[in-house]
Scaffold this motif. Structure first.
Motif, PDB file in Angstrom:
ATOM      1  N   PRO A 102       0.804  -1.235   0.000  1.00  0.00           N
ATOM      2  CA  PRO A 102       0.000   0.000   0.000  1.00  0.00           C
ATOM      3  C   PRO A 102       0.832   1.278   0.000  1.00  0.00           C
ATOM      4  O   PRO A 102       0.496   2.247  -0.691  1.00  0.00           O
ATOM      5  N   PHE A 103       1.929   1.274   0.743  1.00  0.00           N
ATOM      6  CA  PHE A 103       2.766   2.474   0.817  1.00  0.00           C
ATOM      7  C   PHE A 103       3.552   2.683  -0.474  1.00  0.00           C
ATOM      8  O   PHE A 103       3.815   3.819  -0.873  1.00  0.00           O
ATOM      9  N   LEU A 104       3.927   1.591  -1.134  1.00  0.00           N
ATOM     10  CA  LEU A 104       4.649   1.703  -2.396  1.00  0.00           C
ATOM     11  C   LEU A 104       3.716   2.158  -3.515  1.00  0.00           C
ATOM     12  O   LEU A 104       4.122   2.935  -4.388  1.00  0.00           O
ATOM     13  N   VAL A 105       2.477   1.704  -3.497  1.00  0.00           N
ATOM     14  CA  VAL A 105       1.482   2.196  -4.455  1.00  0.00           C
ATOM     15  C   VAL A 105       1.283   3.694  -4.259  1.00  0.00           C
ATOM     16  O   VAL A 105       1.193   4.458  -5.227  1.00  0.00           O
ATOM     17  N   ASP A 106       1.212   4.137  -3.007  1.00  0.00           N
ATOM     18  CA  ASP A 106       1.105   5.570  -2.721  1.00  0.00           C
ATOM     19  C   ASP A 106       2.225   6.352  -3.399  1.00  0.00           C
ATOM     20  O   ASP A 106       2.003   7.389  -4.020  1.00  0.00           O
ATOM     21  N   ALA A 107       3.451   5.852  -3.239  1.00  0.00           N
ATOM     22  CA  ALA A 107       4.614   6.560  -3.772  1.00  0.00           C
ATOM     23  C   ALA A 107       4.551   6.637  -5.297  1.00  0.00           C
ATOM     24  O   ALA A 107       4.857   7.684  -5.891  1.00  0.00           O
ATOM     25  N   VAL A 108       4.168   5.548  -5.941  1.00  0.00           N
ATOM     26  CA  VAL A 108       4.055   5.550  -7.398  1.00  0.00           C
ATOM     27  C   VAL A 108       2.967   6.508  -7.852  1.00  0.00           C
ATOM     28  O   VAL A 108       3.132   7.256  -8.826  1.00  0.00           O
ATOM     29  N   GLN A 109       1.852   6.514  -7.140  1.00  0.00           N
ATOM     30  CA  GLN A 109       0.754   7.399  -7.509  1.00  0.00           C
ATOM     31  C   GLN A 109       1.143   8.871  -7.347  1.00  0.00           C
ATOM     32  O   GLN A 109       0.780   9.713  -8.178  1.00  0.00           O
ATOM     33  N   GLN A 110       1.895   9.184  -6.302  1.00  0.00           N
ATOM     34  CA  GLN A 110       2.380  10.561  -6.121  1.00  0.00           C
ATOM     35  C   GLN A 110       3.232  10.980  -7.308  1.00  0.00           C
ATOM     36  O   GLN A 110       3.098  12.091  -7.829  1.00  0.00           O
ATOM     37  N   LEU A 111       4.114  10.093  -7.727  1.00  0.00           N
ATOM     38  CA  LEU A 111       4.975  10.407  -8.871  1.00  0.00           C
ATOM     39  C   LEU A 111       4.161  10.546 -10.143  1.00  0.00           C
ATOM     40  O   LEU A 111       4.388  11.469 -10.942  1.00  0.00           O
ATOM     41  N   ARG A 112       3.208   9.674 -10.344  1.00  0.00           N
ATOM     42  CA  ARG A 112       2.364   9.732 -11.537  1.00  0.00           C
ATOM     43  C   ARG A 112       1.611  11.057 -11.620  1.00  0.00           C
ATOM     44  O   ARG A 112       1.433  11.629 -12.701  1.00  0.00           O
ATOM     45  N   GLU A 113       1.180  11.556 -10.466  1.00  0.00           N
ATOM     46  CA  GLU A 113       0.424  12.811 -10.440  1.00  0.00           C
ATOM     47  C   GLU A 113       1.313  14.035 -10.551  1.00  0.00           C
ATOM     48  O   GLU A 113       0.960  15.010 -11.228  1.00  0.00           O
ATOM     49  N   LYS A 114       2.486  14.011  -9.911  1.00  0.00           N
ATOM     50  CA  LYS A 114       3.296  15.224  -9.792  1.00  0.00           C
ATOM     51  C   LYS A 114       4.389  15.338 -10.839  1.00  0.00           C
ATOM     52  O   LYS A 114       4.717  16.434 -11.283  1.00  0.00           O
ATOM     53  N   GLU A 115       5.014  14.226 -11.215  1.00  0.00           N
ATOM     54  CA  GLU A 115       6.118  14.262 -12.169  1.00  0.00           C
ATOM     55  C   GLU A 115       5.984  13.114 -13.162  1.00  0.00           C
ATOM     56  O   GLU A 115       6.812  12.209 -13.207  1.00  0.00           O
TER      57      GLU A 115
END
Length: 336
Positions: A102-115
């Motif tokens: 769950p925490f790794l999915v969060d990190a990927v999603q943050q990157l997908r949205e921001k950069e």
């Protein structure tokens, strides 16, 4: 005071987890899906990612989840995201994904949205893919939920489907002479579950490479070898180095005792020193909305956002929308 995650979940929870794994397993793609994967030199591949979760000695709740993106073939860090998280799911063999993904999915999603321009074209995961008790390890889980090609890279042989670390297996390892040499891991069912790879000329222990998602085993093994400056693939090695350093700096800033970070059973201590890591530790709390509801709750005692105490749901990324992005508070560093 050190905090502890509650012990082994009840059988009802484990049964639900098994059903979730079986459902998501049907979505795994074990063949090449991108043109660069079929190219002998991986022409067109420019960004490779690695993920890691590091733990604090004596505390099974506090951890640091990290995502790094490296340029390929230079293997220089382009992006990193480290964040302190609180775990509530205990470690149970065969269910590592429910503790960490769950925490790794969060990190990927943050990157997908921001950069989005820095999104990795493939993720290396410190763990197994289809080489797993039920054919759906942490690398498969993360791959399906992020819709990214994923490669599982483990440092120890998971003895499933008749695979054993016996005298015959050790003899096969001895016959691996040069970096890039490998042999198949065929289970008792007759299925090739992965490959044992000598990742570096000077390595004495192999890596165990298996398909995670959207990539063939042959391409996964070749790319793993191509990303190894040392024994461990550089994306995973850098994620490990930076998550450890982040724990040290975060604990120091928060006035906590100078505890030494401790990896879970699945990792080894890196030999290199972190470079270029960012200065400000943060604690973030994020929730990813998903279609298959998991069966535990996580709470973030230090988080003031609305997601505190929310039930985490996980599902394939095709259903993620910009409005589902995790709450802010993640620490990001990107360089061009």
């Amino acid at each position: 005071m050190a905090r502890k995650v509650v012990g082994r979940p009840p059988e009802e929870t484990l049964s639900l987890w098994k059903r979730e794994q079986a459902l998501l397993k049907t979505l795994v793609v074990d063949r090449d899906t991108e043109a660069w994967q079929r190219d002998p030199a991986f022409s067109g591949l420019q960004r490779v990612g690695g993920v890691d979760v590091s733990f604090v000695k004596g505390d099974s709740v506090s951890a640091c989840a990290s995502l790094v993106v490296l340029s390929y073939p230079e293997l220089e860090v382009m992006y990193e995201d480290c964040r302190m998280v609180s775990l509530t799911a205990p470690y149970v063999s065969g269910f590592l994904a429910f503790r960490e993904v769950p925490f790794l999915v969060d990190a990927v999603q943050q990157l997908r949205e921001k950069e989005p321009r820095l999104m990795p074209q493939v993720l290396f995961v410190d763990g197994n893919g289809v080489l797993h008790h039920r054919g759906f390890g942490v690398a498969c889980h993360l791959g399906v939920l992020t819709d990214l090609p994923c490669i599982g890279v483990a440092k120890k042989l998971l003895q499933v489907d008749g695979l054993e670390n016996n005298a015959l297996h050790k003899e096969k390892i001895r016959l691996l002479k040069a970096g890039g040499d490998s042999f198949p891991l065929m289970g008792g069912s007759g299925t090739v579950l992965g490959m044992a790879l000598k990742s570096h000329d000077h390595s004495t222990k192999p890596l165990y490479v298996s398909v995670g998602h959207k990539m063939s085993l042959e391409a996964a093994v070749r790319l793993t070898h191509g990303c190894c400056k040392f024994r461990i693939p550089e994306p995973v090695r850098q994620a490990d180095i930076r998550s450890r350093d982040y724990i040290r700096r975060t604990l120091g800033v928060q006035g906590a005792p100078a505890l030494q970070p401790e990896r879970s059973k699945k990792a080894q201590r890196p030999k290199a020193c972190p470079q270029g890591v960012s200065e400000e530790p943060t604690v973030s709390c994020c929730v990813v909305n998903c279609s298959v509801k998991s069966t535990w709750q996580r709470t973030e005692p230090t988080c003031q956002s609305p997601c505190e105490g929310a039930i985490l749901e996980v599902h394939p990324p095709a259903l993620l929308k910009p409005s589902d992005a995790p709450s802010p508070g993640c620490h990001l560093t990107a360089t061009s």
